[in-house]
Scaffold this active site. Structure first.
Site, short mmCIF file in Angstrom:
data_model
loop_
_atom_site.label_atom_id
_atom_site.label_comp_id
_atom_site.label_asym_id
_atom_site.label_seq_id
_atom_site.Cartn_x
_atom_site.Cartn_y
_atom_site.Cartn_z
N ASN A 149 -68.74 158.74 39.38
CA ASN A 149 -67.67 159.12 40.31
C ASN A 149 -67.61 158.25 41.56
OD1 ASN A 149 -70.08 160.33 41.19
ND2 ASN A 149 -68.97 161.92 42.28
N GLY A 225 -76.66 162.78 39.19
CA GLY A 225 -75.87 163.07 37.99
C GLY A 225 -75.79 164.56 37.77
N GLU A 247 -80.29 164.44 42.71
CA GLU A 247 -79.05 164.84 43.39
C GLU A 247 -78.10 165.27 42.27
OE1 GLU A 247 -78.82 164.93 46.58
OE2 GLU A 247 -80.22 163.46 47.39
N CYS A 281 -69.09 165.44 44.01
CA CYS A 281 -70.01 166.58 43.89
C CYS A 281 -69.84 167.57 45.04
CB CYS A 281 -71.45 166.07 43.85
SG CYS A 281 -71.84 165.03 45.28
N GLU A 460 -82.13 162.84 50.30
CA GLU A 460 -82.01 161.42 50.61
C GLU A 460 -81.20 161.32 51.90
OE1 GLU A 460 -81.28 158.73 47.35
OE2 GLU A 460 -82.26 160.05 45.92
P1 NAD Z 1 -74.59 162.49 33.86
O1 NAD Z 1 -75.72 163.37 34.17
O2 NAD Z 1 -73.91 162.63 32.55
O3 NAD Z 1 -75.01 160.94 33.96
C1 NAD Z 1 -75.57 160.40 35.14
C2 NAD Z 1 -76.38 159.17 34.77
O4 NAD Z 1 -77.50 159.58 34.01
C3 NAD Z 1 -75.64 158.14 33.91
O5 NAD Z 1 -76.00 156.85 34.32
C4 NAD Z 1 -76.17 158.44 32.52
O6 NAD Z 1 -76.09 157.35 31.64
C5 NAD Z 1 -77.60 158.79 32.83
N1 NAD Z 1 -78.29 159.61 31.82
C6 NAD Z 1 -77.76 160.47 30.93
N2 NAD Z 1 -78.74 161.02 30.17
C7 NAD Z 1 -79.91 160.50 30.61
C8 NAD Z 1 -81.27 160.68 30.23
N3 NAD Z 1 -81.63 161.50 29.25
N4 NAD Z 1 -82.21 159.99 30.90
C9 NAD Z 1 -81.88 159.16 31.90
N5 NAD Z 1 -80.60 158.93 32.29
C10 NAD Z 1 -79.63 159.61 31.65
O7 NAD Z 1 -73.55 162.68 35.07
P2 NAD Z 1 -72.11 162.08 35.20
O8 NAD Z 1 -71.19 162.78 34.26
O9 NAD Z 1 -72.20 160.60 35.17
O10 NAD Z 1 -71.76 162.49 36.72
C11 NAD Z 1 -71.19 163.70 37.08
C12 NAD Z 1 -72.25 164.63 37.64
O11 NAD Z 1 -72.93 164.00 38.73
C13 NAD Z 1 -71.66 165.91 38.21
O12 NAD Z 1 -72.44 166.99 37.81
C14 NAD Z 1 -71.76 165.70 39.71
O13 NAD Z 1 -71.82 166.88 40.47
C15 NAD Z 1 -73.02 164.92 39.81
N6 NAD Z 1 -73.08 164.18 41.08
C16 NAD Z 1 -73.96 164.63 42.03
C17 NAD Z 1 -74.02 163.99 43.26
C18 NAD Z 1 -74.98 164.46 44.33
O14 NAD Z 1 -75.22 163.70 45.26
N7 NAD Z 1 -75.52 165.66 44.25
C19 NAD Z 1 -73.21 162.87 43.52
C20 NAD Z 1 -72.33 162.46 42.51
C21 NAD Z 1 -72.28 163.12 41.30
#
Ligand code: NAD
Length: 481
Positions: A149, A225, A247, A281, A460
């Site tokens: 995002n 993520g 996060e 998020c 962070e």
């Molecule tokens: P995601 O969890 O699907 O993926 C995030 C990252 O993790 C990607 O690079 C993905 O390839 C990697 N990944 C996936 N499976 C993994 C594994 N088993 N081991 C290691 N890495 C792995 O999330 P997304 O769909 O890319 O992002 C959306 C989510 O992120 C939403 O839930 C959002 O709330 C969250 N988000 C949180 C923050 C925060 O600061 N709290 C900021 C931005 C987004």
């Protein structure tokens, strides 16, 4: 169409498998990139490069490392327009947002941490007979995993403090949005950062992310993520006691008190709901409104949302772009259907906007507002992460707090009122890591960032990042006599 490469030990490298993922522009559905489908072989090489570079990089003074961060910031700033263009194309977000939010912040992250680290002083604690000196030493090789995002915004937020504190890293950006991570690697090559300090592996979470987290030579993982993925990462990192920062997701409440100045704040409340198509998020996806102004608020909110300009992300006047992927669009649509099944009323949105010029193939949905759902319904408590907001009413501050705290998440929230003391009182009762009063996403880079409950682990931002990306070592020296 571009073919991207991994970045290992200062060199561009093809994936060992020879396989690629296809990258698409979310606004058009057009194929724009081939992305290395990296596997354990590439991961091992990247971690080995980071390990090899570790000692020499750690031996540099903090001033020298801070100078490197400034050089990266300067070179990134020269690519400001390119960052905005790539980010808008790769994510489907409006170019004006990509410029003002993503490009600006990516440069600012490097500058901010250069300053903070340059001026960092070791702490000292005097005893009557001894001096304690607390050193901040690098942790070692780290893995930085980021979502789609806010691709470069979040990657730079991790890379800058991590290498600034003397660690070497392997980055794993989202496979959906690899373009600006690739740009950062080109910038790093251009400024001549020592090889191996920053490495980057493209690919899926399962094939590239998981082996990185599991790798025995990796000492810390900073992950942003989804909550479910965060749980997988935490389980995998636990066995070898890696330092972990998570996060994760959110279901943030926007609380509108009866004394809220709607004339003044309506635009900001709409922004808090739909910035980046609700794919931030921190977005307020549940709006809790005092029952005495619910009708007035709803009328004005629906009107403002229906006037948002949705369309071509590269048009300067566009306010809402497309969603990230067809799968994510289906997920949001399924929540619109679920909301109706759960007894909600669709006040606006949920359809395909009328678009031409190739945009017909993109992942579009008009912004959704749902009213009348129970606060504990699935749509009101699960993270949807799209342009969909549910409206709820409350009769007292305590009831607002109870609804706001009634989810598994605890990332952020906002309160809108003319009574700042009342706003602050409510803020203190929210189970979240961050609360804004009469503003939203107003960020001072010095303050802590992170969530409680299922929204994450650790903080962070500012000195909190420096704490995570270092090991505090206390040296206690007995005084003579
Ligand atoms: P995601 O969890 O699907 O993926 C995030 C990252 O993790 C990607 O690079 C993905 O390839 C990697 N990944 C996936 N499976 C993994 C594994 N088993 N081991 C290691 N890495 C792995 O999330 P997304 O769909 O890319 O992002 C959306 C989510 O992120 C939403 O839930 C959002 O709330 C969250 N988000 C949180 C923050 C925060 O600061 N709290 C900021 C931005 C987004």
């Amino acid at each position: 169409m571009e073919t991207l490469e991994n970045h290992i030990n200062g060199k561009r490298q093809l994936p060992a498998s020879g396989n690629y993922l296809e990258g698409y522009a979310p606004a058009t559905g057009e194929r724009i990139a081939l992305i290395p489908r990296s596997t354990e072989h590439d991961v091992n090489q990247a971690v080995a490069a980071a390990k090899e570079a570790e000692l020499e990089w750690a031996s540099l003074s903090k001033e020298v490392r801070a100078n490197w961060l400034d050089r990266i910031a300067d070179a990134l700033e020269e690519c400001h327009d390119e960052i905005a263009r790539l980010e808008s194309m790769d994510t489907g977000k409006p170019i004006s947002i990509a410029r003002a939010v993503d490009a600006n912040r990516s440069v600012a992250n490097f500058r901010f941490y250069a300053d903070l680290i340059r001026n960092l002083e070791d702490q000292e604690f005097q005893m009557s007979d001894a001096t304690n000196r607390v050193l901040r030493r690098p942790v070692g090789v780290g893995v930085l995993i980021t979502p789609w995002n806010l691709p470069l915004y979040l990657l730079s937020w991790k890379v800058a403090p991590a290498i600034g504190m003397g660690n070497t890293v392997v980055c794993k950006p989202s496979e959906l949005t690899p373009m600006t991570a690739d740009l950062l690697m080109r910038v790093i090559e251009k400024v001549g950062l020592p090889a191996g300090v920053v490495n980057l592996i493209h690919g899926t979470g399962a094939e590239a992310g998981a082996p990185l987290v599991e790798h025995k030579d990796v000492r810390f993982v900073s992950f942003t993520g989804g909550t479910d993925t965060g749980a997988v990462v935490a389980r995998s990192a636990a066995g070898s006691f890696k330092k972990l920062s998570l996060e994760l997701g959110g279901k943030n409440a926007t609380i509108i008190l009866d004394d809220c100045d709607l004339d003044r704040h309506m635009d900001a409340i709409v922004r808090a709901s739909y910035l980046n198509q609700g794919q931030v998020c921190l977005c307020g996806s549940r709006i809790l409104v005092h029952s005495s102004i619910k009708e007035k608020f709803t009328r004005r909110f629906v009107d403002a949302v229906e006037h948002l300009r949705i369309g071509n992300p590269s048009d300067e006047s566009t306010e809402l772009g497309s969603l990230i992927s067809p799968e994510h669009l289906s997920k949001v649509q399924s929540y619109v259907n679920l909301a109706i099944q759960e007894g909600g009323t669709l006040l606006t949105g949920g359809g395909m906007p009328c678009l031409t010029d190739g945009l017909e193939g993109g992942n579009w949905i008009t912004p959704v507002i749902i009213d009348g759902l129970a606060p504990d319904s699935r749509c009101s408590t699960e993270e949807i992460f799209g342009p969909m907001v549910t409206l709820h009413s409350f009769n007292s501050d305590d009831e607002a707090i109870k609804i706001a705290n009634g989810t598994r998440y605890g990332l952020a929230g906002s309160i809108w009122t003319t009574d700042l003391e009342r706003g602050e009182r409510i803020a203190q009762s929210l189970d979240t890591g961050m609360v804004w009063v009469n503003t939203w996403l107003h960020r001072d880079l010095r303050v802590p960032f992170g969530g409680v409950k299922d929204s994450g682990l650790g903080r962070e931002g500012g000195y909190w990042s420096l704490g995570f990306y270092s090991e505090a070592t206390n040296i206690c020296i007995m005084k003579d006599e």
